[in-house]
Design a protein around this motif. Structure first.
Motif, PDB file in Angstrom:
ATOM      1  N   PRO A 119      16.618  11.782   2.947  1.00 24.12           N
ATOM      2  CA  PRO A 119      16.285  10.448   3.283  1.00 24.12           C
ATOM      3  C   PRO A 119      17.663   9.361   3.426  1.00 24.12           C
ATOM      4  O   PRO A 119      17.655   8.460   4.232  1.00 24.12           O
ATOM      5  CB  PRO A 119      15.391   9.640   2.195  1.00 24.12           C
ATOM      6  CG  PRO A 119      15.844  10.713   0.925  1.00 24.12           C
ATOM      7  CD  PRO A 119      15.687  11.961   1.732  1.00 24.12           C
ATOM      8  N   SER A 120      18.715   9.862   2.770  1.00 26.10           N
ATOM      9  CA  SER A 120      19.967   9.219   2.989  1.00 26.10           C
ATOM     10  C   SER A 120      21.106   9.988   2.199  1.00 26.10           C
ATOM     11  O   SER A 120      20.951  11.082   1.532  1.00 26.10           O
ATOM     12  CB  SER A 120      19.659   7.802   2.079  1.00 26.10           C
ATOM     13  OG  SER A 120      19.668   8.145   0.571  1.00 26.10           O
ATOM     14  N   VAL A 121      22.261   9.736   2.809  1.00 32.44           N
ATOM     15  CA  VAL A 121      23.415  10.454   2.545  1.00 32.44           C
ATOM     16  C   VAL A 121      24.578   9.469   2.300  1.00 32.44           C
ATOM     17  O   VAL A 121      24.976   8.516   2.931  1.00 32.44           O
ATOM     18  CB  VAL A 121      24.066  11.456   3.536  1.00 32.44           C
ATOM     19  CG1 VAL A 121      25.194  12.075   3.157  1.00 32.44           C
ATOM     20  CG2 VAL A 121      22.935  12.449   3.542  1.00 32.44           C
ATOM     21  N   GLY A 122      25.206   9.503   0.961  1.00 26.10           N
ATOM     22  CA  GLY A 122      26.297   8.508   0.661  1.00 26.10           C
ATOM     23  C   GLY A 122      27.551   9.688   0.115  1.00 26.10           C
ATOM     24  O   GLY A 122      27.409  10.408  -0.525  1.00 26.10           O
ATOM     25  N   ILE A 123      28.467   9.190   0.823  1.00 29.89           N
ATOM     26  CA  ILE A 123      29.791   9.901   0.829  1.00 29.89           C
ATOM     27  C   ILE A 123      30.718   9.187   0.047  1.00 29.89           C
ATOM     28  O   ILE A 123      31.234   8.115   0.863  1.00 29.89           O
ATOM     29  CB  ILE A 123      30.401  10.545   1.886  1.00 29.89           C
ATOM     30  CG1 ILE A 123      29.606  11.568   2.690  1.00 29.89           C
ATOM     31  CG2 ILE A 123      31.652  11.390   1.872  1.00 29.89           C
ATOM     32  CD1 ILE A 123      29.789  12.080   4.101  1.00 29.89           C
ATOM     33  N   ASN A 124      31.108   9.342  -1.271  1.00 29.67           N
ATOM     34  CA  ASN A 124      32.113   8.422  -1.942  1.00 29.67           C
ATOM     35  C   ASN A 124      31.574   6.857  -2.005  1.00 29.67           C
ATOM     36  O   ASN A 124      32.477   6.079  -2.262  1.00 29.67           O
ATOM     37  CB  ASN A 124      33.759   8.455  -1.226  1.00 29.67           C
ATOM     38  CG  ASN A 124      34.438   7.866  -2.436  1.00 29.67           C
ATOM     39  OD1 ASN A 124      34.455   8.387  -3.475  1.00 29.67           O
ATOM     40  ND2 ASN A 124      35.531   7.091  -1.771  1.00 29.67           N
ATOM     41  N   THR A 125      30.193   6.805  -1.668  1.00 29.26           N
ATOM     42  CA  THR A 125      29.381   5.441  -1.913  1.00 29.26           C
ATOM     43  C   THR A 125      28.204   5.612  -1.891  1.00 29.26           C
ATOM     44  O   THR A 125      27.444   6.684  -1.872  1.00 29.26           O
ATOM     45  CB  THR A 125      30.056   4.461  -0.775  1.00 29.26           C
ATOM     46  OG1 THR A 125      29.661   3.089  -0.996  1.00 29.26           O
ATOM     47  CG2 THR A 125      29.391   5.056   0.530  1.00 29.26           C
ATOM     48  N   ILE A 126      27.258   4.615  -2.127  1.00 29.03           N
ATOM     49  CA  ILE A 126      25.939   4.766  -2.275  1.00 29.03           C
ATOM     50  C   ILE A 126      25.308   4.120  -0.964  1.00 29.03           C
ATOM     51  O   ILE A 126      25.484   3.033  -0.450  1.00 29.03           O
ATOM     52  CB  ILE A 126      25.391   3.705  -3.435  1.00 29.03           C
ATOM     53  CG1 ILE A 126      26.217   4.021  -4.780  1.00 29.03           C
ATOM     54  CG2 ILE A 126      23.879   3.715  -3.639  1.00 29.03           C
ATOM     55  CD1 ILE A 126      26.051   5.489  -5.220  1.00 29.03           C
ATOM     56  N   ALA A 127      24.535   5.217  -0.482  1.00 26.62           N
ATOM     57  CA  ALA A 127      23.648   4.782   0.652  1.00 26.62           C
ATOM     58  C   ALA A 127      22.393   3.868   0.381  1.00 26.62           C
ATOM     59  O   ALA A 127      21.873   3.754  -0.862  1.00 26.62           O
ATOM     60  CB  ALA A 127      23.147   6.052   1.484  1.00 26.62           C
ATOM     61  N   ASP A 128      21.803   3.089   1.397  1.00 25.05           N
ATOM     62  CA  ASP A 128      20.903   2.028   0.874  1.00 25.05           C
ATOM     63  C   ASP A 128      19.868   2.178   2.103  1.00 25.05           C
ATOM     64  O   ASP A 128      20.032   3.209   2.970  1.00 25.05           O
ATOM     65  CB  ASP A 128      21.275   0.655   0.678  1.00 25.05           C
ATOM     66  CG  ASP A 128      22.090   0.122   1.872  1.00 25.05           C
ATOM     67  OD1 ASP A 128      21.727   0.449   2.898  1.00 25.05           O
ATOM     68  OD2 ASP A 128      23.119  -0.568   1.400  1.00 25.05           O
ATOM     69  N   GLU A 129      18.692   1.388   2.033  1.00 25.88           N
ATOM     70  CA  GLU A 129      17.868   1.348   2.963  1.00 25.88           C
ATOM     71  C   GLU A 129      18.131   1.137   4.178  1.00 25.88           C
ATOM     72  O   GLU A 129      17.524   1.506   5.284  1.00 25.88           O
ATOM     73  CB  GLU A 129      16.603   0.624   2.556  1.00 25.88           C
ATOM     74  CG  GLU A 129      15.769   1.140   1.484  1.00 25.88           C
ATOM     75  CD  GLU A 129      15.005   2.481   1.648  1.00 25.88           C
ATOM     76  OE1 GLU A 129      14.521   2.560   3.038  1.00 25.88           O
ATOM     77  OE2 GLU A 129      15.235   3.580   1.009  1.00 25.88           O
ATOM     78  N   THR A 130      19.084   0.291   4.311  1.00 28.88           N
ATOM     79  CA  THR A 130      19.742  -0.099   5.700  1.00 28.88           C
ATOM     80  C   THR A 130      20.728   0.857   6.060  1.00 28.88           C
ATOM     81  O   THR A 130      20.729   0.989   7.388  1.00 28.88           O
ATOM     82  CB  THR A 130      20.321  -1.595   5.605  1.00 28.88           C
ATOM     83  OG1 THR A 130      19.497  -2.647   5.156  1.00 28.88           O
ATOM     84  CG2 THR A 130      20.849  -2.099   6.874  1.00 28.88           C
TER      85      THR A 130
END
Length: 396
Positions: A119-130
């Motif tokens: 559903p989401s991927v964050g690389i060195n940060t946080i992914a969100d719904e947008t």
């Protein structure tokens, strides 16, 4: 307490006889559950000829010897089935499916070990719904696997946006793409709220336009090119009034919504019939203090004028005095946005105009004042101008 809290392994009690029995029972449980690998998780009845050490996850609605043991680990040990109820977080490898599963409350669920899909991927940060793919890095690389590489941005339809947005402190500064329609645009902003089109490339022809103009590389000054009107419109009249140092005026007979009617036959004095669909002229109500203005866009058959916005004349009354000369600046202002919209399909801030007065010659007028009712610049005439002008071209 006679069992361990997690795997329920039996403890050896003090002074217990046959301690090896309890010890071996614990060893068998460890052998069944540690590094858990089961043959399958779909059987609802035990296999007919199990082998020592075989392990299964009892399927839903299990029957026979497995009745009531749904989702439990069934191990064939010492010629009998031993059952181990799973706890949340237990992992198992399913040999027949080649899948890794985890127990979550009431069911074994496959563990996704790849990223297709997640559903989401964050690389060195946080992914969100947008921003479901988020990367925080000093640089990023989209490399080729073969000869080339394409970055694709797809949208649902032509009413949606497909673009690259460039930000500063999370405020938009520049954007490029198809923000609406099919034309490719590059636009800029100083504050993230008000945007200006720098370039628009027509999707059908590939012709690029620069609504903000083009500056000379050396001087930084805006350059203008002469755009001739289409040959099909040789009579684009934008001024057809008799000016005077002593401005002619007329009194209102009525004000009805956006229609002004005069006591005398004065409409043509303020707006020539040839200007219909080509220009608007600013008229002034000098009875009001300070003087109020409106924009006449059409002459009517009722000895009157139609204004561009009824709200501009809402406070005007019968017997008010109207003139076209600005009482303060002593000039006449013309807006040519109707001509632009009709002949070019767009209204923009022109730098100047090339006009023809017929046998009285041609004139080039610089345009610097932005119209208050459209996106074009005003054409300013002297108060005593009595020649009629048609448009030959404009600079932009």
């Amino acid at each position: 307490m006679d069992q361990t809290p997690n795997l329920r392994l039996p403890y050896i009690a003090p002074s217990q006889a046959q301690k090896h029995v309890t010890h071996n029972e614990a060893i068998r449980a460890l052998d069944a559950l540690v590094q858990l690998v089961v043959i399958d998780r779909a059987l609802t009845e035990p296999p007919l000829e199990p082998e020592e050490g075989d392990r299964h996850i009892a399927g839903p609605a299990a029957s026979g010897f497995w009745s009531g043991k749904d989702n439990q680990v069934a191990a064939w040990q010492d010629g009998a089935w031993t059952f181990f109820p799973p706890q949340d977080g237990w992992y198992a490898w399913i040999m027949t499916e080649r899948k890794f599963v985890v127990f979550d409350e009431t069911i074994w669920t496959e563990v996704k070990t790849g990223t297709n899909p997640v559903p989401s991927v964050g690389i060195n940060t946080i992914a969100d719904e947008t921003n479901r793919l988020s990367l925080k890095s000093s640089a990023s690389l989209f490399d080729h696997a073969g000869g080339g590489h394409q970055l694709k941005i797809n949208r649902a339809d032509d009413t949606q946006a497909a673009s690259l947005l460039f930000q500063s402190n999370y405020q938009g500064r520049a954007e490029m793409g198809t923000m609406w329609g099919r034309d490719f645009r590059i636009k800029t902003s100083a504050d993230g709220n008000q945007w200006h089109d720098a370039m628009v490339a027509d999707s059908a022809t590939g012709i690029a336009s620069f609504p903000g103009g083009i500056a000379h590389a050396a001087t930084g000054k805006k350059q203008s090119g002469l755009i001739f009107l289409p040959a099909a419109e040789p009579e684009a009249t934008i001024y057809q009034m008799a000016g005077s140092q002593n401005p002619p005026s007329a009194k209102l007979a009525s004000v009805t919504s956006d229609i002004l009617t005069f006591i005398t036959n004065a409409a043509a004095m303020f707006f020539g019939s040839s200007m219909r669909g080509m220009a608007m002229v600013r008229i002034w109500n000098t009875t009001r203090s300070p003087a109020q203005s409106a924009w006449a866009k059409w002459d009517t058959a009722l000895n009157g004028l139609q204004v561009s916005n009824a709200e501009h004349v809402r406070q005007w009354s019968v017997a008010d005095t109207i003139q076209i000369v600005d009482p303060a600046r002593k000039n006449i202002a013309v807006d040519i946005s109707p001509l632009m919209q009709k002949l070019f399909g767009v209204v923009f801030a022109q730098d100047g105009v090339l006009l023809s007065a017929g046998a009285n010659g041609e004139s080039t007028i610089r345009c610097t004042d932005r119209s208050p009712v459209s996106a074009c610049n005003l054409i300013i005439f002297n108060a005593d101008e009595d020649r009629s002008f048609t448009m030959i071209g404009l600079y932009g």
